[in-house]
Design a protein around this motif. Structure first.
Motif, mmCIF file in Angstrom:
data_model
loop_
_atom_site.group_PDB
_atom_site.id
_atom_site.type_symbol
_atom_site.label_atom_id
_atom_site.label_comp_id
_atom_site.label_asym_id
_atom_site.label_seq_id
_atom_site.Cartn_x
_atom_site.Cartn_y
_atom_site.Cartn_z
ATOM 1 N N PRO A 24 0.810 -1.223 0.000
ATOM 2 C CA PRO A 24 0.000 0.000 0.000
ATOM 3 C C PRO A 24 0.842 1.271 0.000
ATOM 4 O O PRO A 24 0.414 2.302 -0.547
ATOM 5 C CB PRO A 24 -0.816 -0.128 1.289
ATOM 6 N N GLN A 25 2.026 1.234 0.586
ATOM 7 C CA GLN A 25 2.877 2.423 0.577
ATOM 8 C C GLN A 25 3.376 2.743 -0.831
ATOM 9 O O GLN A 25 3.478 3.913 -1.216
ATOM 10 C CB GLN A 25 4.075 2.208 1.511
ATOM 11 N N ILE A 29 -0.388 4.816 -1.329
ATOM 12 C CA ILE A 29 -0.120 6.063 -0.611
ATOM 13 C C ILE A 29 0.838 6.961 -1.390
ATOM 14 O O ILE A 29 0.629 8.181 -1.487
ATOM 15 C CB ILE A 29 0.427 5.762 0.787
ATOM 16 N N TRP A 30 1.878 6.389 -1.958
ATOM 17 C CA TRP A 30 2.862 7.193 -2.693
ATOM 18 C C TRP A 30 2.232 7.902 -3.895
ATOM 19 O O TRP A 30 2.449 9.108 -4.083
ATOM 20 C CB TRP A 30 4.023 6.307 -3.090
ATOM 21 N N PRO A 31 1.449 7.246 -4.748
ATOM 22 C CA PRO A 31 0.762 7.982 -5.827
ATOM 23 C C PRO A 31 -0.249 8.994 -5.302
ATOM 24 O O PRO A 31 -0.488 10.030 -5.944
ATOM 25 C CB PRO A 31 0.063 6.865 -6.616
ATOM 26 N N THR A 180 -4.126 0.305 -11.446
ATOM 27 C CA THR A 180 -3.154 -0.388 -10.583
ATOM 28 C C THR A 180 -3.415 -0.080 -9.118
ATOM 29 O O THR A 180 -3.383 -0.971 -8.259
ATOM 30 C CB THR A 180 -1.728 0.028 -10.960
ATOM 31 N N GLU A 181 -3.685 1.185 -8.841
ATOM 32 C CA GLU A 181 -3.970 1.574 -7.461
ATOM 33 C C GLU A 181 -5.245 0.909 -6.955
ATOM 34 O O GLU A 181 -5.299 0.448 -5.802
ATOM 35 C CB GLU A 181 -4.106 3.094 -7.381
ATOM 36 N N LEU A 182 -6.259 0.816 -7.789
ATOM 37 C CA LEU A 182 -7.518 0.184 -7.383
ATOM 38 C C LEU A 182 -7.326 -1.309 -7.102
ATOM 39 O O LEU A 182 -7.890 -1.849 -6.140
ATOM 40 C CB LEU A 182 -8.561 0.394 -8.482
ATOM 41 N N ILE A 183 -6.529 -1.946 -7.952
ATOM 42 C CA ILE A 183 -6.281 -3.386 -7.733
ATOM 43 C C ILE A 183 -5.589 -3.621 -6.401
ATOM 44 O O ILE A 183 -5.963 -4.516 -5.626
ATOM 45 C CB ILE A 183 -5.449 -3.950 -8.904
ATOM 46 N N PHE A 184 -4.591 -2.804 -6.076
ATOM 47 C CA PHE A 184 -3.871 -3.007 -4.815
ATOM 48 C C PHE A 184 -4.708 -2.600 -3.601
ATOM 49 O O PHE A 184 -4.524 -3.145 -2.507
ATOM 50 C CB PHE A 184 -2.545 -2.242 -4.837
ATOM 51 N N ILE A 185 -5.626 -1.670 -3.782
ATOM 52 C CA ILE A 185 -6.540 -1.351 -2.683
ATOM 53 C C ILE A 185 -7.416 -2.558 -2.359
ATOM 54 O O ILE A 185 -7.611 -2.930 -1.200
ATOM 55 C CB ILE A 185 -7.391 -0.125 -3.036
#
Length: 461
Positions: A24-25, A29-31, A180-185
């Motif tokens: 998540p970091q 969180i980073w993006p 990509t962010e949604l998948i990792f969330i």
């Protein structure tokens, strides 16, 4: 569980921790903060990384620290005022036949490690050591294990709040979230929530056990004792190792509360534990036994001497052998077939060879099915002299052959008579009948020696 499987469990656990901690970091969180380092970003991620670092450090210590083993040649101090743990049956010191060594208090044998572990704590309802750390959890690494569970709860809660805040911000301002962010969330929620629920429930149990200074095995024993007390079978008995919440925690995490969350060495040697003060904490066997439960194994008495019973065909305690019971109803047909096959092989006597009435020439098929009763017992036939022995019951089983209640003196008398009546075996002496004068003289004064009686008889004749 082998070494390879244990290492796979540890590898999987470490990978899961790292995925929940760092994915998540990097991908959420980073993006979200524009991929730029800022004070606000450091303020958000620094506490989380500290929690993850301490979590991994305690997990490493729990996996590599020896939980505690019994020193070679250790023996309990029988002169100690606090006493020592004893076996329920023999009332002697606890001894392990597998390790051929004495067992300290609260120590148990681990089949995986093939040795005794001090203050053995089962981490789950299993009979082996914890697979997630590939190690037993005992006296010297239980503090690391409790801290590991505590930091898992804190880190997962912080993780959930951090990712949930990102989702809330996206829905509040209708921001577009990259794929990509949604998948990792989604992946982080799918892994963090089950771990938080499972480890959280597991942590609550171990925090309760820590506050009561109880291992998992002792927790099961306390549940059984509570059931006996609830049913009114025994009086309430205090757990001997419960020293109070603060002292119970200090016995595992150390005496300084400021260092409870920091990896420290568990105080004590693990070979002796302080007992609770009170009238019912000393001199009482733990766990107490159910008074209504019949103990079929008597305690061994060093002063016990075996006494031959009056009846040679009974068990040593004077009753019938409890192992010689009639066959089960469901097994009786198969037993009849075995008897038929045995009878077809040749004649056998219905009496054992050591019985006084045993006669090999008059042997008959063993346990004839026609005379077998419904209870698995049969009657002994007439003896070799034609005398009816009565309805003597015979029981047979996996441990031998048994006849009920036969008088010992009667058996011996018939044995002697049977041997002396055999022609040519003994020369029997039959005294001549005494004359009336001998009887009268003998009855007149029995105190006269035999030599004087002979002289008087000669002078009279």
């Amino acid at each position: 569980m082998g070494r390879l499987v244990g290492r796979l469990f540890v590898g999987f656990t470490s990978s899961l921790i790292c995925f929940i901690a760092y994915s998540p970091q990097i991908f959420v969180i980073w993006p979200w903060y524009g991929r730029e380092l800022s004070v606000e970003l450091i303020t958000l991620l620094l506490p989380f990384n500290l929690l993850v670092g301490v979590l991994l450090w305690n997990y490493y210590l729990c996996a590599v620290t020896d939980p505690g083993r019994v020193p070679a040649g250790w023996k309990p101090d029988v002169q100690d005022n606090d006493g020592y743990e004893v076996k329920k049956l023999t009332r002697g010191p606890r001894f392990c036949r597998t390790c051929e060594a004495y067992k300290p208090p609260r120590a148990h044998h681990c089949r995986q490690c093939k040795r005794h572990v001090l203050r053995y704590r089962l981490t789950a309802h299993t009979d082996h050591h914890c697979p997630w750390v590939n190690n037993c959890v005992g006296h010297f690494n239980y503090g690391h294990f409790v801290r590991f569970l505590f930091y898992v709860d804190l880190a997962c809660s912080y993780h959930f709040a951090m990712v949930a805040r990102r989702v809330y911000a996206a829905t509040q301002y209708w921001e577009d979230i990259a794929s990509t962010e949604l998948i990792f969330i989604i992946l982080n929620f799918a892994t963090c929530i089950p771990v938080l629920v499972a480890v959280g429930a597991f942590s609550l149990y171990h925090f309760w056990a820590l506050s009561g200074n109880t291992t998992t095995i002792e927790g099961w024993e306390k549940d059984k004792v509570a059931t006996l007390v609830r049913h009114g079978k025994i009086h309430e008995i205090k757990f001997p190792y419960n020293l109070g919440i603060r002292r119970n925690i200090c016995s595992v995490l150390g005496d300084n509360p400021l260092l409870w969350c920091w990896p420290t060495v568990t105080p004590g040697t693990g070979l002796k534990y302080q007992l609770a003060e009170g009238d019912d904490s000393r001199g009482v066997a733990w766990p107490p036994e159910d008074p209504t439960k019949i103990n079929t194994l008597p305690e061994s008495d060093p002063n016990y001497k075996f006494v031959l019973p009056d009846n040679p065909w009974t068990f040593q305690n004077g009753s019938l052998n409890p192992h010689l019971e009639p066959s089960n109803t469901r097994r009786r047909p198969s037993s009849q077939r075995r008897l038929q096959s045995a009878a077809a092989q040749g004649p056998y006597s219905s009496l054992p060879p050591y019985h006084p009435d045993y006669d090999e020439s008059q042997a008959e098929p063993a346990y004839a099915l026609s005379s077998e009763s419904s209870s698995g017992e049969e009657e002994v036939p007439d003896d070799e002299f034609g005398r009816r022995m009565g309805r003597v019951r015979v029981r047979r089983g996996s441990e031998g052959y048994e006849v009920k209640s036969v008088d010992r003196e009667e058996v011996l008398r018939r044995f002697v008579e049977g041997r002396t009546h055999e022609p040519g075996r003994y020369q029997r002496y039959v005294p001549e009948p005494s004359s009336e004068s001998e009887v009268e003289d003998g009855d007149a004064d029995e105190s006269i020696p035999l030599a004087q009686q002979v002289e008087q008889w000669r002078s009279a004749t």
